[in-house]
Motif scaffolding. Structure first.
Motif: not given
Length: 121
Positions: A26-31, A105-108
């Motif tokens: 649950g630690s992801f702010s955006r998928i 701020t960067l997707v990984r």
């Protein structure tokens, strides 16, 4: 850190079905997207299917008509329904997530540990 946990792998006969699941912490702010890759014995890892958080799927030609990918955003879980399985589908299947954690701020990319799928003739 965030973590992906796969389940649903196993041993089935050709023509059978399996459903793989991959749950994200649950630690992801955006998928942005989630997907599945596989690595057959002695071969390179290859893409199987991806799906955006909006529900737009992409499936490679070799599994079209047999595999279906879906996502449950509330549960942060991606599924891969595999029907009409063939021996060529035998591989370790890895879950992938592209997204952001809090304050990033960067997707990984994030990866699961893999689940074995074996199809007998």
């Amino acid at each position: 850190q965030g973590q992906l946990v796969e389940s649903g792998g196993g041993l089935v006969q050709a023509g059978g079905s399996l459903r793989l699941s991959c749950a994200a912490s649950g630690s992801f702010s955006r998928i942005v997207s989630m997907g599945w890759y596989r690595q057959p014995p002695g071969k390179q890892r290859e893409l199987v299917a991806t799906i955006t958080s909006g529900g737009t799927p992409t499936v490679v030609d070799s599994v079209k008509g047999r595999f279906t990918i879906s996502i449950d955003n509330a549960k942060k879980t991606v599924y891969l329904q595999m029907n009409s399985l063939k021996p060529e589908d035998t591989a370790v299947y890895y879950c992938n997530l592209q997204g952001l954690r809090l304050f990033q701020t960067l997707v990984r990319d994030y990866w699961g540990q893999g689940t074995q799928v074996t199809i007998s003739s």
